[in-house]
Scaffold this motif. Sequence first.
Motif, PDB file in Angstrom:
ATOM      1  N   ARG A   1      20.481 -20.920  -1.258  1.00 26.22           N
ATOM      2  CA  ARG A   1      19.318 -20.055  -1.430  1.00 26.22           C
ATOM      3  C   ARG A   1      18.782 -20.080  -2.858  1.00 26.22           C
ATOM      4  N   ASN A   2      19.660 -20.174  -3.849  1.00 27.53           N
ATOM      5  CA  ASN A   2      19.185 -20.203  -5.235  1.00 27.53           C
ATOM      6  C   ASN A   2      18.405 -21.477  -5.538  1.00 27.53           C
ATOM      7  N   THR A   3      18.683 -22.534  -4.763  1.00 24.00           N
ATOM      8  CA  THR A   3      17.958 -23.783  -4.960  1.00 24.00           C
ATOM      9  C   THR A   3      16.491 -23.631  -4.587  1.00 24.00           C
ATOM     10  N   GLN A   4      16.218 -22.723  -3.640  1.00 20.33           N
ATOM     11  CA  GLN A   4      14.831 -22.525  -3.212  1.00 20.33           C
ATOM     12  C   GLN A   4      13.922 -22.188  -4.399  1.00 20.33           C
ATOM     13  N   THR A   5      14.337 -21.211  -5.213  1.00 21.94           N
ATOM     14  CA  THR A   5      13.483 -20.806  -6.330  1.00 21.94           C
ATOM     15  C   THR A   5      13.388 -21.906  -7.388  1.00 21.94           C
ATOM     16  N   SER A   6      14.450 -22.676  -7.569  1.00 23.39           N
ATOM     17  CA  SER A   6      14.389 -23.804  -8.512  1.00 23.39           C
ATOM     18  C   SER A   6      13.347 -24.821  -8.063  1.00 23.39           C
ATOM     19  N   LEU A   7      13.291 -25.058  -6.750  1.00 25.92           N
ATOM     20  CA  LEU A   7      12.300 -25.987  -6.205  1.00 25.92           C
ATOM     21  C   LEU A   7      10.885 -25.435  -6.377  1.00 25.92           C
ATOM     22  N   VAL A   8      10.743 -24.126  -6.175  1.00 26.59           N
ATOM     23  CA  VAL A   8       9.424 -23.499  -6.353  1.00 26.59           C
ATOM     24  C   VAL A   8       8.949 -23.676  -7.799  1.00 26.59           C
ATOM     25  N   LEU A   9       9.830 -23.436  -8.753  1.00 23.03           N
ATOM     26  CA  LEU A   9       9.457 -23.541 -10.168  1.00 23.03           C
ATOM     27  C   LEU A   9       9.055 -24.964 -10.551  1.00 23.03           C
ATOM     28  N   ARG A  10       9.524 -25.938  -9.762  1.00 23.58           N
ATOM     29  CA  ARG A  10       9.148 -27.331 -10.014  1.00 23.58           C
ATOM     30  C   ARG A  10       7.904 -27.731  -9.225  1.00 23.58           C
ATOM     31  N   GLY A  11       7.279 -26.748  -8.579  1.00 27.92           N
ATOM     32  CA  GLY A  11       6.022 -27.012  -7.884  1.00 27.92           C
ATOM     33  C   GLY A  11       6.172 -27.667  -6.539  1.00 27.92           C
ATOM     34  N   ILE A  12       7.388 -27.666  -5.980  1.00 29.75           N
ATOM     35  CA  ILE A  12       7.621 -28.378  -4.722  1.00 29.75           C
ATOM     36  C   ILE A  12       7.177 -27.567  -3.513  1.00 29.75           C
ATOM     37  N   GLY A  13       7.124 -26.269  -3.637  1.00 29.47           N
ATOM     38  CA  GLY A  13       6.698 -25.447  -2.511  1.00 29.47           C
ATOM     39  C   GLY A  13       6.853 -23.978  -2.831  1.00 29.47           C
ATOM     40  N   MET A  14       6.629 -23.126  -1.822  1.00 30.52           N
ATOM     41  CA  MET A  14       6.824 -21.688  -1.961  1.00 30.52           C
ATOM     42  C   MET A  14       8.055 -21.281  -1.156  1.00 30.52           C
ATOM     43  N   ALA A  15       8.509 -20.037  -1.340  1.00 33.01           N
ATOM     44  CA  ALA A  15       9.719 -19.597  -0.647  1.00 33.01           C
ATOM     45  C   ALA A  15       9.664 -18.097  -0.390  1.00 33.01           C
ATOM     46  N   PHE A  16      10.276 -17.684   0.720  1.00 30.75           N
ATOM     47  CA  PHE A  16      10.456 -16.275   1.042  1.00 30.75           C
ATOM     48  C   PHE A  16      11.863 -15.888   0.574  1.00 30.75           C
ATOM     49  N   THR A  17      11.953 -14.964  -0.387  1.00 30.14           N
ATOM     50  CA  THR A  17      13.241 -14.658  -1.002  1.00 30.14           C
ATOM     51  C   THR A  17      13.453 -13.150  -1.136  1.00 30.14           C
ATOM     52  N   THR A  18      14.641 -12.798  -1.584  1.00 31.99           N
ATOM     53  CA  THR A  18      14.928 -11.401  -1.894  1.00 31.99           C
ATOM     54  C   THR A  18      14.173 -10.984  -3.148  1.00 31.99           C
ATOM     55  N   ARG A  19      14.076  -9.685  -3.375  1.00 31.81           N
ATOM     56  CA  ARG A  19      13.379  -9.185  -4.551  1.00 31.81           C
ATOM     57  C   ARG A  19      14.057  -9.662  -5.831  1.00 31.81           C
ATOM     58  N   GLU A  20      15.416  -9.680  -5.839  1.00 28.12           N
ATOM     59  CA  GLU A  20      16.145 -10.107  -7.038  1.00 28.12           C
ATOM     60  C   GLU A  20      15.820 -11.561  -7.380  1.00 28.12           C
ATOM     61  N   GLN A  21      15.814 -12.415  -6.373  1.00 25.12           N
ATOM     62  CA  GLN A  21      15.481 -13.822  -6.619  1.00 25.12           C
ATOM     63  C   GLN A  21      14.051 -13.963  -7.113  1.00 25.12           C
ATOM     64  N   ALA A  22      13.156 -13.194  -6.507  1.00 25.73           N
ATOM     65  CA  ALA A  22      11.747 -13.280  -6.889  1.00 25.73           C
ATOM     66  C   ALA A  22      11.536 -12.856  -8.341  1.00 25.73           C
ATOM     67  N   VAL A  23      12.173 -11.759  -8.748  1.00 25.98           N
ATOM     68  CA  VAL A  23      12.016 -11.277 -10.117  1.00 25.98           C
ATOM     69  C   VAL A  23      12.554 -12.303 -11.111  1.00 25.98           C
ATOM     70  N   ARG A  24      13.710 -12.906 -10.793  1.00 24.54           N
ATOM     71  CA  ARG A  24      14.261 -13.939 -11.688  1.00 24.54           C
ATOM     72  C   ARG A  24      13.317 -15.131 -11.783  1.00 24.54           C
ATOM     73  N   ALA A  25      12.723 -15.510 -10.649  1.00 26.97           N
ATOM     74  CA  ALA A  25      11.799 -16.650 -10.654  1.00 26.97           C
ATOM     75  C   ALA A  25      10.554 -16.329 -11.475  1.00 26.97           C
TER      76      ALA A  25
END
Length: 300
Positions: free
Chosen positions: A229-253
């Motif tokens: 799951r943490n890989t999802q936000t890393s991929l988002v930050l690299r412009g690969i796509g969007m993701a549905f995540t928890t609030r904690e993950q979203a705030v960190r991203a």
Amino acid sequence: MEFRQAEQFLAVVEHGGLVHAAAALHIAQPSLSQTIRTLERELKAPLFHRVGRGLVLTSAGEALVKPARQLLRDLATARASVAEVAGIRGGQLDIAAMGGPLEFILPAVGSFRRRHPEVFVRLESPSMESELLHQVRQGHSELGFTPPLADEDPHQHQGLEMTTFPPTPLMLVLPPDADPDLPDPLPIEQIPDIPTTAIPGGAYARSVVETALRNARVQTRLAVVTAHRNTQTSLVLRGIGMAFTTREQAVRAREHGALIRHLDPPIALTNCAVRRPAPLSPAARIFLALASECLVDRAR
């Protein structure tokens, strides 16, 4: 059966033989062998088969595992209850959690450890609900945190007590170059046409998201599927796509440049705690209360 016998019997079960079990218990192997022989004589049944250099449980041995673990758990609870008079001063808390619930209870683990640093927490993450329920039922874990249990098998949680927490909403995490004028909260019908990074199909969280999108007649394209799951936000930050995540993950991203949006209507996940009907240890009672507080806070 005495505590010492139960402890040594379970050590042999967990280590698959006498040599490693004796080393883990810090006793001589002949002493351990004698304990097992005495237990077999008292129970009038062999508990192990010898297979190569290891030992495998007989049907009688398999039947003994659950009551032996319960005996150790009951004694630990009794000791902890006595110690509670003077406050929690040590011991171990065994927890199992999987998938999304694991992510949601991590703040509770941190809060518990800050309040009770003398208590060791063992946190396991089974891959299947059936495995988690088995661990709790057998006494290997005192508490289990899981998505809602499927209704197809009404017997899967038989003999266990279940607590259901309020639903916790997901957020949408978008790449740094996404349109900053997107409204917040974002109507599901207005989710942009950006490929999605997702967890594997069949996972509870993905099923909830797909159902909400289908009801809103919104179609998305998959870019990457990952079980991490943490890989999802890393991929988002690299412009690969969007993701549905928890609030904690979203705030960190967001701290690293991602754009995040609440969803309207909310897409929320439900989490459950399972336990045996037996009294919880003081540590488990405190942790369950902390987990409840964390999950209620996240539902607001």
